[in-house]
Design a protein around this motif. Structure first.
Motif, PDB file in Angstrom:
ATOM      1  N   ASP A  65      -8.008  27.809  76.949  1.00 56.41           N
ATOM      2  CA  ASP A  65      -9.250  27.238  77.470  1.00 56.41           C
ATOM      3  C   ASP A  65      -9.070  26.869  78.935  1.00 56.41           C
ATOM      4  N   ARG A  66     -10.132  26.913  79.678  1.00 58.24           N
ATOM      5  CA  ARG A  66     -10.133  26.605  81.103  1.00 58.24           C
ATOM      6  C   ARG A  66      -8.955  27.291  81.799  1.00 58.24           C
ATOM      7  N   VAL A  67      -8.962  28.608  81.660  1.00 56.44           N
ATOM      8  CA  VAL A  67      -7.825  29.405  82.128  1.00 56.44           C
ATOM      9  C   VAL A  67      -7.629  29.301  83.643  1.00 56.44           C
TER      10      VAL A  67
ATOM     11  N   LEU B 272     -28.341  23.881  84.299  1.00 54.17           N
ATOM     12  CA  LEU B 272     -28.269  22.644  83.518  1.00 54.17           C
ATOM     13  C   LEU B 272     -27.358  22.913  82.328  1.00 54.17           C
ATOM     14  N   ASN B 273     -26.190  22.316  82.365  1.00 52.84           N
ATOM     15  CA  ASN B 273     -25.167  22.618  81.359  1.00 52.84           C
ATOM     16  C   ASN B 273     -25.110  21.515  80.300  1.00 52.84           C
ATOM     17  N   LYS B 274     -24.384  21.800  79.248  1.00 57.05           N
ATOM     18  CA  LYS B 274     -24.178  20.854  78.135  1.00 57.05           C
ATOM     19  C   LYS B 274     -25.508  20.495  77.472  1.00 57.05           C
ATOM     20  N   ILE B 275     -26.384  21.509  77.339  1.00 60.41           N
ATOM     21  CA  ILE B 275     -27.665  21.238  76.688  1.00 60.41           C
ATOM     22  C   ILE B 275     -27.485  20.924  75.208  1.00 60.41           C
ATOM     23  N   ASP B 276     -26.283  21.189  74.687  1.00 60.52           N
ATOM     24  CA  ASP B 276     -26.023  20.887  73.275  1.00 60.52           C
ATOM     25  C   ASP B 276     -25.726  19.407  73.046  1.00 60.52           C
ATOM     26  N   ARG B 277     -25.495  18.658  74.116  1.00 61.50           N
ATOM     27  CA  ARG B 277     -25.179  17.238  73.907  1.00 61.50           C
ATOM     28  C   ARG B 277     -26.344  16.537  73.226  1.00 61.50           C
TER      29      ARG B 277
ATOM     30  N   PRO C  88     -13.195  22.335  92.562  1.00 62.67           N
ATOM     31  CA  PRO C  88     -13.001  21.047  91.894  1.00 62.67           C
ATOM     32  C   PRO C  88     -14.219  20.147  92.094  1.00 62.67           C
ATOM     33  N   GLY C  89     -14.480  19.261  91.135  1.00 60.17           N
ATOM     34  CA  GLY C  89     -15.635  18.380  91.231  1.00 60.17           C
ATOM     35  C   GLY C  89     -15.280  16.972  91.679  1.00 60.17           C
ATOM     36  N   HIS C  90     -14.000  16.630  91.653  1.00 61.79           N
ATOM     37  CA  HIS C  90     -13.626  15.278  92.059  1.00 61.79           C
ATOM     38  C   HIS C  90     -13.768  15.139  93.570  1.00 61.79           C
TER      39      HIS C  90
ATOM     40  N   HIS D 167     -20.526  18.048  90.144  1.00 62.01           N
ATOM     41  CA  HIS D 167     -19.786  16.807  89.989  1.00 62.01           C
ATOM     42  C   HIS D 167     -18.633  17.045  89.003  1.00 62.01           C
ATOM     43  N   VAL D 168     -17.648  16.180  89.028  1.00 62.51           N
ATOM     44  CA  VAL D 168     -16.473  16.353  88.174  1.00 62.51           C
ATOM     45  C   VAL D 168     -16.863  16.393  86.690  1.00 62.51           C
ATOM     46  N   ASP D 169     -16.228  17.327  85.960  1.00 61.96           N
ATOM     47  CA  ASP D 169     -16.393  17.424  84.502  1.00 61.96           C
ATOM     48  C   ASP D 169     -17.742  17.934  84.017  1.00 61.96           C
ATOM     49  N   HIS D 170     -18.568  18.453  84.883  1.00 63.33           N
ATOM     50  CA  HIS D 170     -19.855  18.941  84.403  1.00 63.33           C
ATOM     51  C   HIS D 170     -19.764  20.329  83.764  1.00 63.33           C
ATOM     52  N   GLY D 171     -18.556  20.935  83.830  1.00 63.22           N
ATOM     53  CA  GLY D 171     -18.338  22.151  83.040  1.00 63.22           C
ATOM     54  C   GLY D 171     -18.158  23.443  83.810  1.00 63.22           C
ATOM     55  N   LYS D 172     -17.767  23.347  85.090  1.00 65.43           N
ATOM     56  CA  LYS D 172     -17.615  24.545  85.922  1.00 65.43           C
ATOM     57  C   LYS D 172     -16.565  25.510  85.371  1.00 65.43           C
ATOM     58  N   THR D 173     -15.368  24.974  85.133  1.00 65.08           N
ATOM     59  CA  THR D 173     -14.271  25.852  84.724  1.00 65.08           C
ATOM     60  C   THR D 173     -14.544  26.427  83.341  1.00 65.08           C
ATOM     61  N   THR D 174     -15.197  25.647  82.495  1.00 61.48           N
ATOM     62  CA  THR D 174     -15.559  26.138  81.161  1.00 61.48           C
ATOM     63  C   THR D 174     -16.562  27.291  81.273  1.00 61.48           C
ATOM     64  N   LEU D 175     -17.489  27.170  82.208  1.00 57.38           N
ATOM     65  CA  LEU D 175     -18.463  28.246  82.401  1.00 57.38           C
ATOM     66  C   LEU D 175     -17.776  29.513  82.926  1.00 57.38           C
TER      67      LEU D 175
ATOM     68  N   GLY E 175      -6.619  17.728  82.992  1.00 58.02           N
ATOM     69  CA  GLY E 175      -7.912  18.277  82.592  1.00 58.02           C
ATOM     70  C   GLY E 175      -8.929  18.313  83.721  1.00 58.02           C
ATOM     71  N   ILE E 176      -8.451  18.363  84.962  1.00 55.43           N
ATOM     72  CA  ILE E 176      -9.387  18.496  86.082  1.00 55.43           C
ATOM     73  C   ILE E 176      -8.948  19.654  86.967  1.00 55.43           C
ATOM     74  N   THR E 177      -9.892  20.181  87.719  1.00 57.08           N
ATOM     75  CA  THR E 177      -9.552  21.202  88.702  1.00 57.08           C
ATOM     76  C   THR E 177      -9.169  20.495  89.998  1.00 57.08           C
ATOM     77  N   ILE E 178      -8.088  20.956  90.627  1.00 58.20           N
ATOM     78  CA  ILE E 178      -7.628  20.353  91.874  1.00 58.20           C
ATOM     79  C   ILE E 178      -7.815  21.336  93.042  1.00 58.20           C
TER      80      ILE E 178
ATOM     81  N   THR F  70     -27.576  26.071  80.073  1.00 62.19           N
ATOM     82  CA  THR F  70     -26.384  26.648  79.441  1.00 62.19           C
ATOM     83  C   THR F  70     -25.672  25.686  78.490  1.00 62.19           C
ATOM     84  N   ASN F  71     -24.977  26.315  77.559  1.00 58.67           N
ATOM     85  CA  ASN F  71     -23.942  25.652  76.798  1.00 58.67           C
ATOM     86  C   ASN F  71     -22.680  26.438  77.145  1.00 58.67           C
ATOM     87  N   ALA F  72     -21.954  25.949  78.131  1.00 61.24           N
ATOM     88  CA  ALA F  72     -20.814  26.712  78.648  1.00 61.24           C
ATOM     89  C   ALA F  72     -19.741  26.863  77.578  1.00 61.24           C
ATOM     90  N   LYS F  73     -19.623  25.865  76.729  1.00 69.20           N
ATOM     91  CA  LYS F  73     -18.595  25.897  75.699  1.00 69.20           C
ATOM     92  C   LYS F  73     -18.820  27.061  74.741  1.00 69.20           C
TER      93      LYS F  73
HETATM   94  N1  LIG Z   1     -20.683  19.735  74.790  1.00 68.38           N
HETATM   95  C1  LIG Z   1     -20.371  20.495  75.833  1.00 68.38           C
HETATM   96  N2  LIG Z   1     -19.228  20.259  76.482  1.00 68.38           N
HETATM   97  C2  LIG Z   1     -18.929  21.047  77.553  1.00 68.38           C
HETATM   98  C3  LIG Z   1     -19.785  22.090  77.974  1.00 68.38           C
HETATM   99  N3  LIG Z   1     -19.232  22.672  79.059  1.00 68.38           N
HETATM  100  C4  LIG Z   1     -18.073  22.021  79.297  1.00 68.38           C
HETATM  101  N4  LIG Z   1     -17.878  21.042  78.387  1.00 68.38           N
HETATM  102  C5  LIG Z   1     -16.749  20.115  78.309  1.00 68.38           C
HETATM  103  O1  LIG Z   1     -16.742  19.299  79.464  1.00 68.38           O
HETATM  104  C6  LIG Z   1     -15.402  18.976  79.848  1.00 68.38           C
HETATM  105  C7  LIG Z   1     -15.167  19.316  81.302  1.00 68.38           C
HETATM  106  O2  LIG Z   1     -15.207  20.703  81.452  1.00 68.38           O
HETATM  107  P1  LIG Z   1     -14.574  21.457  82.708  1.00 68.38           P
HETATM  108  O3  LIG Z   1     -14.977  22.889  82.561  1.00 68.38           O
HETATM  109  O4  LIG Z   1     -13.151  21.152  82.880  1.00 68.38           O
HETATM  110  O5  LIG Z   1     -15.398  20.755  83.873  1.00 68.38           O
HETATM  111  P2  LIG Z   1     -15.245  21.054  85.435  1.00 68.38           P
HETATM  112  O6  LIG Z   1     -16.609  20.934  85.998  1.00 68.38           O
HETATM  113  O7  LIG Z   1     -14.518  22.323  85.675  1.00 68.38           O
HETATM  114  O8  LIG Z   1     -14.363  19.806  85.883  1.00 68.38           O
HETATM  115  P3  LIG Z   1     -13.599  19.638  87.332  1.00 68.38           P
HETATM  116  O9  LIG Z   1     -13.191  20.987  87.751  1.00 68.38           O
HETATM  117  O10 LIG Z   1     -12.457  18.726  87.112  1.00 68.38           O
HETATM  118  O11 LIG Z   1     -14.630  19.050  88.242  1.00 68.38           O
HETATM  119  C8  LIG Z   1     -14.499  19.750  78.888  1.00 68.38           C
HETATM  120  O12 LIG Z   1     -14.084  18.867  77.886  1.00 68.38           O
HETATM  121  C9  LIG Z   1     -15.411  20.822  78.345  1.00 68.38           C
HETATM  122  O13 LIG Z   1     -15.033  21.245  77.066  1.00 68.38           O
HETATM  123  C10 LIG Z   1     -21.006  22.308  77.233  1.00 68.38           C
HETATM  124  O14 LIG Z   1     -21.826  23.173  77.531  1.00 68.38           O
HETATM  125  N5  LIG Z   1     -21.228  21.482  76.193  1.00 68.38           N
END
Ligand SMILES: Nc1nc2c(ncn2[C@@H]2O[C@H](COP(=O)(O)OP(=O)(O)OP(=O)(O)O)[C@@H](O)[C@H]2O)c(=O)[nH]1
Ligand SMILES: [Mg+2]
Length: 613
Positions: free
Chosen positions: A40-42, A127-132, A76-78, A13-21, A53-56, A165-168
């Motif tokens: 970031d998010r090269v 399962l990403n963003k486990i640090d939230r 992209p997740g959108h 789904h959008v913003d779940h952290g794909k590009t960051t991973l 801030g989204i992938t297209i 994961t904590n992709a960040k």
């Molecule tokens: N706290 C936290 N934030 C994260 C983590 N991974 C990604 N983020 C944040 O989540 C937001 C979205 O990250 P993206 O990597 O752009 O997400 P995406 O899934 O590629 O988004 P789309 O491609 O638009 O669908 C950014 O602000 C990241 O910094 C994580 O593990 N922990």
């Protein structure tokens, strides 16, 4: 079989952290030089992606882990860009399904997972963003199992591995408390559970083009997966066109992926992903195969568009002032070029040569196209988005969406009210007892037009809104349209503060002082349901007396900033958005006030219709 390659797509789904991973994976694979500065998010490399801030667009990269090459497609997740995901899945042998450990699975998770399961691609659940602080991995994992079952996953498919994961930070765990400090558990899992590509490097050549790219140095590049055989530089091959013809061509340059680079290659074998330069006229979905002994692959089929918008040449009095490309020929050529790479888009002719019907998956997808065009120097006008309606056996069908709204409890009432007037039907409400609730509705796609901005206003920006095409349903009848009229300039000129001061109590202004306007241009939203013609150019009568307090008393409320998306959501059937490289204006289709039909009768009828049903 090529054992030292893995091909994966990252879907979510959008913003779940794909590009960051993907960033973290590239960094830890040592792709970048020691001192190389990497943003970031090269992978989000185009301007609009960075701004929003989204992938297209789906993009390829590759890295090497202990002797195994891992080709990765970031998607992209959108939901509007679902077509990108569909074709990415054609390139790979497995998927990483990312889910935010706090948000859990959302509509696009369902969509992409459904596509992956249908393509029989084995998933690794991440399962990403486990640090939230509000992460709830155990619960979310249960929700994921439920989703698999709901999607009729087979026993095998249910047996998926899970990585946390904590992709960040770039950390992955096989078990939540295993003390890992790197992504190694993820890399190991990919190598262990994603099957190496099948396909015989000695077999008949079979390659499928799944994407097109452009390079300043090389021109058009076809991005393709080699399913069988070996493609050698300099050989003569056949392109199996979509119409079944085989067109001979010679391959001049080949590349494979490595990080953000492309390495020139002499040959590329079954299992790998390749970028091919200089293949004239090749299109997405076509195959490259043996010329003498052709074995084309099935062309790529993807979901049909659900939303349409008319694009037409700019006919406003200011046409041609700000843009470089303004004719219908320019417009047609640009749209045709877009079709080459944008697989989920269609363009149809209309009754006139100046207008085209553009079909896509959603308002955002079309807005991105329009925004890209204006940046390239195009001028155009677009009409109100409409939903594609199908006729099947004499029945009129329209697309239906699954809509998920997540909002603070205090807004439940107002959200339900908004949805009710748009023929939304509530299916489910879940309270996570965090102060927020999640509501699921079934709603005709038509009801989504303009919904986002309305809900954000209703909930003071706190609602999360996600939707997913669920299928087709019997046409639900009329739906309320915009219930307010427009404030329309009644003559050409320049807007004056004094005049705006007089008009602003009628509604909300879109233009401030000193803006050039034309007759028929919309300068604001009327608080009432009918349109109102206003003179926004009226100067205050000059008197000899020094004005006392009157001038200072002119307090202008700042105009509403009509961005492209807001403008598209706002307009009614009898209005256009005029788009140029410098301006976004709204206008009535009929500029001349005397010849313009009245709007209110129509609106009343539609409001009545939605109340009584
Ligand atoms: N706290 C936290 N934030 C994260 C983590 N991974 C990604 N983020 C944040 O989540 C937001 C979205 O990250 P993206 O990597 O752009 O997400 P995406 O899934 O590629 O988004 P789309 O491609 O638009 O669908 C950014 O602000 C990241 O910094 C994580 O593990 N922990
Ligand atoms: Mg992304």
């Amino acid at each position: 079989m090529t054992t030292n390659i893995r091909n994966i797509a990252i879907i979510a789904h959008v913003d779940h952290g794909k590009t960051t991973l993907v960033d973290a994976m590239l960094r830890q694979s040592g792709i970048f030089r020691e001192n190389q500065e990497v943003v970031d998010r090269v992978m989000d490399s185009n301007d609009l992606e960075r701004e929003r801030g989204i992938t297209i667009l789906a993009k390829n990269t590759a890295l090497s882990y202990r002797g195994t090459k891992i080709n990765i497609v970031d998607t992209p997740g959108h939901s509007d860009f679902g077509g990108e995901v569909e074709r990415a899945l054609r390139m790979v042998d497995g998927v990483l399904v990312l889910v935010d450990a706090s948000e859990g699975p959302l509509p696009q998770t369902r969509y992409v997972l459904q596509k992956a399961l249908a393509a029989k691609l084995p998933p690794i659940m991440v399962l990403n963003k486990i640090d939230r602080p509000d992460a709830r991995p155990a619960e979310v994992l249960d929700e994921i199992y439920d989703l698999f079952i709901d999607l009729d996953a087979t026993e095998d498919q249910l047996d998926f591995p899970v990585i946390y994961t904590n992709a960040k930070l770039g950390v992955a765990h096989a078990k939540l408390d295993d003390g890992s400090t790197t992504l190694q558990p993820l890399f190991e899992q990919i190598v262990a559970s994603i099957p190496p590509p099948a396909g015989d490097p000695e077999g008949v050549l079979q390659i499928q083009v799944t994407n097109l790219d452009y390079s300043d140095f090389l021109g058009r590049l076809a991005i393709a997966r080699v399913f069988q055989g070996t493609l050698k530089r300099g050989t003569e091959v056949g392109i199996a066109k979509l119409d079944g013809k085989i067109q001979p061509t010679k391959i001049t340059k080949l590349f494979t992926f490595r990080g953000l680079e492309r390495d020139e290659a002499e040959e590329v074998s079954a299992g790998d992903i390749v970028a091919i330069a200089g293949v004239e006229g090749i299109q997405i979905g076509e195959s490259i195969t043996d010329l003498a002994n052709p074995a084309p692959l099935e062309p790529l089929l993807i979901d049909e568009p659900t939303l349409t918008m008319v694009f037409t040449i700019n006919t406003s009095p200011f046409a041609g002032r700000e843009g470089q490309f303004v004719t219908s020929r320019d417009l047609r050529a640009r749209l045709e070029r877009e079709l080459l790479t944008n697989v989920s888009l269609r363009v149809e002719d209309t009754g006139t040569t100046d207008a085209f019907r553009v079909l896509g998956r959603g308002e955002l997808q079309l807005a991105i196209l329009i925004e890209t065009m204006r940046r390239e120097g195009y001028e155009l006008m677009v009409g109100k988005p409409e939903i594609v309606v199908r006729n099947e056996n004499g029945r009129k069908l329209e697309p239906l969406e699954l809509l998920v709204i997540d909002c603070p409890e205090s807004f439940i009432g107002i959200v339900m009210e908004s949805l009710g007037s748009r023929r939304g039907e509530m299916k489910k409400m879940v309270n996570h007892h965090s102060g927020r609730v999640r509501m699921e509705f079934s709603i005709p796609s038509r009801g989504l037009i303009g919904l986002r901005s309305q809900l954000l206003t209703d909930t003071r920006g706190t609602a999360l809104i996600h939707s997913l095409l669920e299928g087709w349903t019997e046409y639900a009848g009329d739906m309320a349209m915009r219930l307010t009229g427009a404030l329309v300039a009644d003559r050409a000129g320049v807007s004056v503060a004094y005049a705006i001061w007089g008009i602003q109590e009628r509604g909300e202004m879109f233009v401030g002082p000193s803006v050039e306007v034309y007759e028929g241009m919309i300068v604001g939203e009327n608080a009432r349901e009918d349109d109102m013609n206003v003179n926004i150019t009226k100067e205050k009568k000059q008197t000899n007396m020094r004005s006392s307090s009157a001038d200072e008393a002119i307090r202008l409320i700042p105009p509403r900033d009509m961005t492209l998306e807001k403008a598209i959501e706002f307009i009614a059937d009898d209005e256009y958005v005029e788009v140029t490289p410098k301006s976004i204006r709204l206008r009535k289709k009929v500029l001349d006030a005397k010849r313009r039909p009245k709007r209110w009768q129509e609106i009343r009828a539609s409001a009545e219709a939605s109340k009584t049903s």
